[in-house]
Motif scaffolding. Sequence first.
Motif, short mmCIF file in Angstrom:
data_model
loop_
_atom_site.label_atom_id
_atom_site.label_comp_id
_atom_site.label_asym_id
_atom_site.label_seq_id
_atom_site.Cartn_x
_atom_site.Cartn_y
_atom_site.Cartn_z
N ALA A 66 0.76 -1.22 -0.05
CA ALA A 66 0.10 -0.04 -0.20
C ALA A 66 0.93 1.30 -0.18
CB ALA A 66 -0.98 -0.01 1.25
N GLY A 67 1.95 1.45 0.77
CA GLY A 67 2.67 2.43 0.75
C GLY A 67 3.37 3.05 -0.76
N ARG A 68 3.96 1.82 -1.22
CA ARG A 68 4.57 2.26 -2.15
C ARG A 68 3.62 2.63 -3.26
NH1 ARG A 68 9.20 1.81 -4.70
NH2 ARG A 68 9.45 1.59 -6.83
N LEU A 69 2.57 1.73 -3.37
CA LEU A 69 1.57 2.17 -4.53
C LEU A 69 0.91 3.39 -4.44
CD1 LEU A 69 0.03 -1.32 -5.05
CD2 LEU A 69 1.30 -0.11 -6.73
N LEU A 70 0.58 4.06 -3.12
CA LEU A 70 -0.17 5.19 -2.68
C LEU A 70 0.75 6.27 -3.13
CD1 LEU A 70 -2.21 6.76 -1.38
CD2 LEU A 70 -1.01 6.86 0.90
N THR A 94 -7.61 2.74 -3.82
CA THR A 94 -8.75 1.67 -3.21
C THR A 94 -9.28 0.99 -4.27
OG1 THR A 94 -8.99 3.29 -1.44
CG2 THR A 94 -10.93 1.81 -1.80
N ASP A 95 -9.78 1.52 -5.53
CA ASP A 95 -10.07 0.97 -6.66
C ASP A 95 -9.43 -0.13 -7.12
OD1 ASP A 95 -12.50 2.46 -6.22
OD2 ASP A 95 -12.25 3.94 -8.00
N ALA A 96 -8.32 0.18 -7.36
CA ALA A 96 -7.29 -1.03 -7.55
C ALA A 96 -7.40 -1.90 -6.91
CB ALA A 96 -5.77 -0.17 -8.14
N PHE A 97 -7.26 -1.84 -5.41
CA PHE A 97 -7.14 -2.66 -4.58
C PHE A 97 -8.30 -3.65 -4.62
CE2 PHE A 97 -3.69 -0.90 -1.75
CZ PHE A 97 -2.81 -1.79 -2.10
N ARG A 123 -0.79 -2.69 -9.78
CA ARG A 123 -0.04 -1.62 -10.40
C ARG A 123 -0.84 -1.24 -11.86
NH1 ARG A 123 5.97 -2.54 -10.69
NH2 ARG A 123 5.13 -4.21 -12.19
N ARG A 124 -0.69 -2.33 -12.55
CA ARG A 124 -1.43 -2.17 -13.88
C ARG A 124 -2.63 -1.65 -13.94
NH1 ARG A 124 -1.16 -7.72 -16.69
NH2 ARG A 124 -1.35 -8.16 -14.35
N ASP A 125 -3.59 -2.18 -12.88
CA ASP A 125 -5.04 -1.59 -12.77
C ASP A 125 -4.92 -0.18 -12.37
OD1 ASP A 125 -8.03 -2.45 -12.66
OD2 ASP A 125 -7.79 -1.63 -10.81
N LEU A 126 -4.16 0.18 -11.66
CA LEU A 126 -3.84 1.65 -11.02
C LEU A 126 -3.54 2.32 -12.18
CD1 LEU A 126 -3.66 3.76 -8.61
CD2 LEU A 126 -1.32 2.98 -8.70
N ALA A 127 -2.63 2.11 -13.19
CA ALA A 127 -2.20 2.76 -14.27
C ALA A 127 -3.27 2.81 -15.29
CB ALA A 127 -0.86 1.87 -15.05
N ALA A 128 -4.01 2.01 -15.51
CA ALA A 128 -5.15 1.78 -16.42
C ALA A 128 -6.36 2.79 -15.81
CB ALA A 128 -5.81 0.47 -16.55
N ARG A 129 -6.63 2.92 -14.69
CA ARG A 129 -7.64 3.48 -13.95
C ARG A 129 -7.12 5.23 -14.18
NH1 ARG A 129 -11.65 1.11 -11.30
NH2 ARG A 129 -10.99 -1.24 -10.92
N ASP A 175 1.79 -11.91 -10.39
CA ASP A 175 2.24 -11.01 -9.11
C ASP A 175 1.23 -10.08 -8.79
OD1 ASP A 175 3.50 -9.59 -7.22
OD2 ASP A 175 4.77 -8.74 -8.70
N PRO A 176 0.53 -10.37 -7.69
CA PRO A 176 -0.42 -9.32 -7.31
C PRO A 176 -0.05 -7.78 -7.27
CG PRO A 176 0.10 -10.65 -5.28
CD PRO A 176 0.88 -11.04 -6.43
N TYR A 177 1.10 -7.72 -6.83
CA TYR A 177 1.71 -6.15 -7.03
C TYR A 177 1.64 -5.72 -8.28
CZ TYR A 177 4.59 -1.90 -6.20
OH TYR A 177 5.05 -0.65 -6.27
N ASP A 178 2.10 -6.63 -9.32
CA ASP A 178 2.04 -6.06 -10.72
C ASP A 178 0.47 -6.27 -11.29
OD1 ASP A 178 3.07 -5.61 -13.19
OD2 ASP A 178 2.60 -7.62 -13.97
N LEU A 179 -0.26 -6.90 -10.79
CA LEU A 179 -1.73 -6.65 -11.23
C LEU A 179 -2.45 -5.31 -10.70
CD1 LEU A 179 -4.37 -8.00 -12.66
CD2 LEU A 179 -4.80 -9.01 -10.10
#
Length: 169
Positions: free
Chosen positions: A27-31, A53-56, A76-82, A70-74
């Motif tokens: 969470a910290g790094r992705l935030l 929150t939506d990506a998680f 991160r990709r969802d975060l970037a797409a959003r 990898d859940p982190y990669d998934l």
Amino acid sequence: MREQRGGPGAERAHRAREFDAFVAGAAGRLLHAATLLTAETRTRNPHAQALLTDAFAHTYAVWDRLRDEDPYDLTRRDLAARFARSAWRHRGGRGGVLGALPPQERLVLVLRLYEGIAEEQVAALLGLPEARVRAVCARSVAALRAASRKDGAPGAPSGRDGLSRETAA
């Protein structure tokens, strides 16, 4: 009544514990990445928090189907797409270190420099040619350096809101 060991309740609890552990670690790094994307400050980042929150939530929804992914990669990709889908909301900076850059440049810069993703992968994720990713990244770095020199700072942005991996940990 108590649930049987290994029953559906126990599986849900195990799933929830696994996901909680993943969120606690990522969470910290992705935030921070989301905050850089939305060009908000570290202390005021409601859009970044909403994106994350939506990506998680998406990651949690597919958690049982993750096998070798990898859940982190998934996430991160969802975060970037959003972020890419809602980039029009993030055109103006809100005080963040990357606020002077357009959303696509912020996205490329964060993925390439902060997350350390290869040009080929960023190009595939964003649907851009590799040469375009390379050019956007170079132009963004040059713009940040020029802005930092103009403001009187000796080098590129750094500190807690900067792109340096060492400061984010």
